[in-house]
Design a protein around this motif. Sequence first.
Motif, PDB file in Angstrom:
ATOM      1  N   GLY A  14     137.264 -17.686  55.920  1.00 36.80           N
ATOM      2  CA  GLY A  14     136.216 -17.695  54.907  1.00 36.80           C
ATOM      3  C   GLY A  14     134.841 -17.454  55.498  1.00 36.80           C
ATOM      4  N   ASP A  15     134.536 -18.116  56.621  1.00 35.21           N
ATOM      5  CA  ASP A  15     133.233 -17.937  57.267  1.00 35.21           C
ATOM      6  C   ASP A  15     133.059 -16.511  57.772  1.00 35.21           C
ATOM      7  N   GLU A  16     134.122 -15.952  58.352  1.00 34.07           N
ATOM      8  CA  GLU A  16     134.053 -14.576  58.859  1.00 34.07           C
ATOM      9  C   GLU A  16     133.852 -13.582  57.720  1.00 34.07           C
ATOM     10  N   MET A  47     134.456 -20.017  46.992  1.00 32.82           N
ATOM     11  CA  MET A  47     133.026 -20.134  47.254  1.00 32.82           C
ATOM     12  C   MET A  47     132.410 -18.775  47.594  1.00 32.82           C
ATOM     13  N   VAL A  48     133.160 -17.967  48.327  1.00 28.85           N
ATOM     14  CA  VAL A  48     132.677 -16.623  48.652  1.00 28.85           C
ATOM     15  C   VAL A  48     132.703 -15.748  47.402  1.00 28.85           C
ATOM     16  N   GLN A  49     133.711 -15.956  46.537  1.00 27.09           N
ATOM     17  CA  GLN A  49     133.755 -15.226  45.263  1.00 27.09           C
ATOM     18  C   GLN A  49     132.518 -15.538  44.420  1.00 27.09           C
ATOM     19  N   SER A  50     132.089 -16.795  44.446  1.00 24.75           N
ATOM     20  CA  SER A  50     130.904 -17.190  43.683  1.00 24.75           C
ATOM     21  C   SER A  50     129.670 -16.446  44.185  1.00 24.75           C
ATOM     22  N   ARG A  51     129.539 -16.347  45.491  1.00 28.70           N
ATOM     23  CA  ARG A  51     128.395 -15.629  46.062  1.00 28.70           C
ATOM     24  C   ARG A  51     128.490 -14.126  45.771  1.00 28.70           C
ATOM     25  N   LEU A  52     129.702 -13.606  45.790  1.00 27.95           N
ATOM     26  CA  LEU A  52     129.906 -12.200  45.429  1.00 27.95           C
ATOM     27  C   LEU A  52     129.462 -11.931  44.000  1.00 27.95           C
ATOM     28  N   LEU A  53     129.822 -12.841  43.099  1.00 29.33           N
ATOM     29  CA  LEU A  53     129.444 -12.665  41.697  1.00 29.33           C
ATOM     30  C   LEU A  53     127.924 -12.648  41.540  1.00 29.33           C
ATOM     31  N   ARG A  54     127.241 -13.549  42.224  1.00 30.36           N
ATOM     32  CA  ARG A  54     125.785 -13.583  42.136  1.00 30.36           C
ATOM     33  C   ARG A  54     125.183 -12.277  42.658  1.00 30.36           C
ATOM     34  N   PHE A  55     125.763 -11.753  43.732  1.00 27.72           N
ATOM     35  CA  PHE A  55     125.273 -10.481  44.277  1.00 27.72           C
ATOM     36  C   PHE A  55     125.465  -9.356  43.265  1.00 27.72           C
ATOM     37  N   LEU A  56     126.646  -9.299  42.644  1.00 32.86           N
ATOM     38  CA  LEU A  56     126.944  -8.230  41.696  1.00 32.86           C
ATOM     39  C   LEU A  56     126.052  -8.331  40.462  1.00 32.86           C
ATOM     40  N   ARG A  76     146.388 -19.024  38.434  1.00 36.43           N
ATOM     41  CA  ARG A  76     146.775 -19.704  39.678  1.00 36.43           C
ATOM     42  C   ARG A  76     145.588 -20.343  40.398  1.00 36.43           C
ATOM     43  N   GLY A  77     144.389 -20.069  39.935  1.00 43.76           N
ATOM     44  CA  GLY A  77     143.206 -20.605  40.593  1.00 43.76           C
ATOM     45  C   GLY A  77     142.792 -19.830  41.824  1.00 43.76           C
ATOM     46  N   GLN A  78     143.265 -18.583  41.956  1.00 35.30           N
ATOM     47  CA  GLN A  78     142.923 -17.757  43.111  1.00 35.30           C
ATOM     48  C   GLN A  78     141.774 -16.789  42.819  1.00 35.30           C
ATOM     49  N   LEU A  79     141.396 -16.679  41.552  1.00 33.64           N
ATOM     50  CA  LEU A  79     140.296 -15.803  41.152  1.00 33.64           C
ATOM     51  C   LEU A  79     139.436 -16.536  40.139  1.00 33.64           C
ATOM     52  N   ARG A  80     138.147 -16.595  40.415  1.00 36.63           N
ATOM     53  CA  ARG A  80     137.234 -17.271  39.495  1.00 36.63           C
ATOM     54  C   ARG A  80     137.239 -16.558  38.142  1.00 36.63           C
ATOM     55  N   SER A  81     137.267 -17.332  37.078  1.00 35.84           N
ATOM     56  CA  SER A  81     137.308 -16.730  35.746  1.00 35.84           C
ATOM     57  C   SER A  81     136.022 -15.963  35.446  1.00 35.84           C
TER      58      SER A  81
END
Length: 265
Positions: free
Chosen positions: A16-18, A52-61, A89-94
Amino acid sequence: TKDEPFEKLSTDLLSGDELEVALFGSETADELGLLHRSGTLLIEEIAHVPLMVQSRLLRFLQSSLKPSQPACVRVIFTTSIPSRLLVERGQLRSDLFYFLSPYVIRVPPLRERQEDFELLVAHFMEMLTHVASLDQSQTPPRVSTTAMNMLKSHDWPGNIAQLKSVLQSVLMESRGAVLATDALNRALDTPAQTSDSPTHLLTTRPSGDAWDIESFVREQVTQGTDSLYSEAIQHLDHQLLRAVLLHTKGNQAAAARLLGMTRTS
């Protein structure tokens, strides 16, 4: 356009950090992330990206849609599992799913793309030949009509990744100018190796039979060889490389790190 940079990020190879550093950069290392460059970025398997990285990706987009903060990069996500199922499955943020859902492009499974098959096989044969031969100048083996029909008639539940894996396995066993159909038949019938499956390093031939070095020496001497040492080393190289690739599940970068070599060595 075709002249723009194209980057591919394999999410299953990074923590995740990488991933976060690769995407957004690092202030401490003064490193520019892939999202802050121009061109196209392909992010493989969104399910492997931590939430958590998906959340940051969404903000960027979301911010990239603002006229004051336009992004220079085009981002493409891939998934081999239906995105709605990933949400369940909880693998992708809604919220990320709903943001991306208007732009979904369905790529037909490999079994439905008969018109692309020969091009894909030729591409992978060219790309993977050096893995089997350890020789960058080696010409790929020819794929016979029988072998091509076997490939086309297979169901390919693993799609492109499975095709690449099968061809890589068969190339490790092929020794002539034509792709070995017996090796192909075994590869198509063999289930994918799991992490619990044992790997017998240096002790098995690609075909699975124990390598009797004394028989190998007798056979080569009978054939009148004058390069026994190089032939034995080449044979051992093939075994080692295939065993390590099995251990890394076909991940060439990981195999290269274990072997202490570059991917093009």
